[in-house]
Design a protein around this motif. Structure first.
Motif, mmCIF file in Angstrom:
data_model
loop_
_atom_site.group_PDB
_atom_site.id
_atom_site.type_symbol
_atom_site.label_atom_id
_atom_site.label_comp_id
_atom_site.label_asym_id
_atom_site.label_seq_id
_atom_site.Cartn_x
_atom_site.Cartn_y
_atom_site.Cartn_z
ATOM 1 N N LEU B 367 0.862 -1.189 0.000
ATOM 2 C CA LEU B 367 0.000 0.000 0.000
ATOM 3 C C LEU B 367 0.895 1.236 0.000
ATOM 4 O O LEU B 367 1.780 1.370 0.849
ATOM 5 C CB LEU B 367 -0.901 0.008 1.244
ATOM 6 C CG LEU B 367 -1.852 1.194 1.387
ATOM 7 C CD1 LEU B 367 -2.897 1.184 0.274
ATOM 8 C CD2 LEU B 367 -2.551 1.161 2.753
ATOM 9 N N ILE B 369 0.896 5.532 -0.316
ATOM 10 C CA ILE B 369 0.114 6.772 -0.271
ATOM 11 C C ILE B 369 1.047 7.922 -0.642
ATOM 12 O O ILE B 369 2.151 8.039 -0.094
ATOM 13 C CB ILE B 369 -0.481 6.988 1.141
ATOM 14 C CG1 ILE B 369 -1.371 5.803 1.511
ATOM 15 C CG2 ILE B 369 -1.259 8.293 1.209
ATOM 16 C CD1 ILE B 369 -1.823 5.793 2.957
ATOM 17 N N ILE B 402 -3.471 7.004 -3.869
ATOM 18 C CA ILE B 402 -3.347 5.755 -3.103
ATOM 19 C C ILE B 402 -3.221 4.599 -4.087
ATOM 20 O O ILE B 402 -3.972 4.531 -5.070
ATOM 21 C CB ILE B 402 -4.580 5.506 -2.200
ATOM 22 C CG1 ILE B 402 -4.740 6.635 -1.188
ATOM 23 C CG2 ILE B 402 -4.448 4.183 -1.466
ATOM 24 C CD1 ILE B 402 -5.958 6.471 -0.296
#
Lengths: 88, 406
Positions: B367, B369, B402
């Protein structure tokens, strides 16, 4: 005048052929140069970092380019996807 | 309803950038990114919101499929008739409002091998006054123990622009600008469409030279044919104002060199980029960028950057066509005038650390960001609206994104 008009296309053609030859030689030299470089896989720790990978910015980078293309008179050569580091 | 973006260039850029994104990803994932752009000053302002989303599916080791959507939501006020005599001050008082939404839907298919890949993309864009189809193909090969990567790509675009229905044989100085997008692409009697064709060739060479130094050379050539002006914009020529008139053909060439150097003691990367550009309209430009990307915590990186851009204007550009005409062509496009800009900004990237098994939030493979912001300072030294300087010379650009990998 007649000799000038007949020699100008020849000069243009010779110039084009010369240009292609220079490009071909540059491409060959580039490939030879690249083949001489050896960075072993175990030495690529730093090259594998995202900050060292071209094109790692993804969509954010693409939208960056999108803004500049629309705000400036030029375009292109902004880079291609990463690589050359053996990490992707 | 007067969008003033040079869409042909934007469409070509989209196709080429799609190629890069498609080749780079070989894992399944989804992502969304939104960019906010705003500039304002005096009676003029421009706000562009660009949301996008994409999904990539890894079809085993051999193929990757991706789909993508992007929109431009544009609103603001611009000058419709550049240099029009506007009373006591300038033409800016004649600013007219505009708003439009552009959507682009696209997809790509990549075939992967150990050291090579082949990618094809297609995208379709539409808005009230514009339609575009774009296709591209790229091939990529890694060699010499993956220290070297070569990539070549070709993109083709077929665009259509709405304009006012006028006799094709009419002199350019007698043509009127498109007042609005009403009736465009709807068989309206007073509307017409004109074509723009794009071909973009690109080659890239990425090379690792040492364990801490890598470079990338990119060459781009683009050929455009067709209507390349803004149908809404007119230029004051003395006795009357006429729809801006650009040459129908444009050949563009650019070469860019990127250098990245790992600074071992700081565990950060110095990034340099330079680009030279020229085209058949006489525009020549230089771009220089310097950035530094520093790891500050586990998975957290801070990047600072500065960018300088300068260009020579098009050969047919004039700040005042009434007194200094430049042949048969005329433009009200400030991006074709001599100009420069300075961009400063920063970016924060958080690659969220996973657990012992590498999972993030228990089910994701990764993940990331991203948040970034830039300020752009323009200098349009030889572009004026009548006698007034361009009031919108400072812009803010902010992006949030994201990316999740499964």
């Amino acid at each position: 005048m007649a000799s000038r008009s007949s020699s100008e296309p020849e000069r243009t053609r010779a110039s084009r052929v010369g240009g292609w030859c220079v490009l071909l030689i540059a491409a060959l030299a580039m490939t030879l140069l690249a083949a001489c470089v050896t960075v072993r896989p175990e030495d690529k720790e730093f090259l594998a970092e995202p900050a060292m990978t071209f094109g790692s910015g993804g969509e954010a980078r693409a939208q960056d380019e999108h803004v500049f293309v629309n705000r400036e008179g030029s375009f292109g050569a902004g880079g291609v996807s990463g690589g050359g580091c053996g990490c992707n | 309803m007067q969008l003033r973006l040079p869409r042909p260039a934007a469409a070509a850029a989209t196709a080429i950038l799609l190629l890069g994104a498609g080749v780079a990803r070989a894992e399944s994932g989804i992502g969304t990114t939104t960019t906010f752009f705003h500039e304002s000053g005096g009676a003029l302002d421009m706000t562009v919101l660009t949301p996008s989303a994409h999904a990539t599916v890894d079809m085993g080791e051999a193929a990757t499929v991706s789909a993508r959507w992007e929109a431009d939501v544009v609103s603001g006020a611009s000058v419709a008739v550049v240099d029009a005599p506007g009373g006591t001050v300038d033409a800016i008082t004649s600013a007219t409002t505009l708003s439009d939404v552009r959507h682009v839907f696209g997809g790509s298919l990549t075939f992967n091998d150990d050291n090579t890949s082949l990618t094809g993309t297609y995208d379709y864009g539409f808005e009230e006054d514009y339609r575009s189809h774009g296709m591209s193909i790229s091939a990529r090969a890694e060699m010499f123990e993956r220290n070297t990567a070569f990539e070549v790509s070709y993109a083709r675009g077929w665009d259509r622009v709405c304009t006012l229905l006028q006799p094709r044989a009419q002199e350019a100085v007698d043509r009127s600008r498109l007042p609005n997008a009403d009736g465009c692409f709807q068989a309206e009697m007073e509307r017409d469409t004109v074509d723009v064709s794009l071909q973009t060739f690109q080659g890239g060479w990425t090379q690792a030279w040492t364990p801490v130094l890598t470079t990338q050379l990119t060459l781009t050539a683009q050929i455009l044919n067709g209507f390349q002006g803004n149908p809404y914009r007119a230029v004051w020529l003395g006795r009357t104002a006429a729809q801006e008139h650009h040459p129908e053909n444009r050949a563009r060439y650019a070469a860019g060199l990127g250098v990245r150097f790992w600074v071992k003691p700081l565990r950060g990367a110095a990034q340099l980029f330079g680009r030279l550009y020229r085209d058949s309209w006489g525009v020549e430009s230089f771009t220089g960028e310097i950035a530094y990307d520093q790891a500050i915590l586990a998975g957290l990186r801070l990047k600072a950057r500065g960018r300088y851009y300068t260009q020579i204007g098009a050969s047919f550009y004039s700040d005042d066509y009434q007194r200094f005409p430049q042949g048969q062509y005329f433009t009200g496009d400030r991006e074709l005038s001599p100009m420069s800009s300075v961009t400063v900004g920063g970016q924060l990237t958080w690659d969220v650390p996973g657990n012992e098994e590498g999972d993030v939030l228990g089910f994701l493979g990764g993940l990331e960001i991203v948040g970034k912001a830039d300020l752009i300072f323009h200098d349009f030294s030889e572009f004026h609206y009548g006698r007034a300087e361009v009031p919108t010379d400072t812009a803010l650009m902010a992006t949030f994104g994201i990316e999740a990998i499964f």
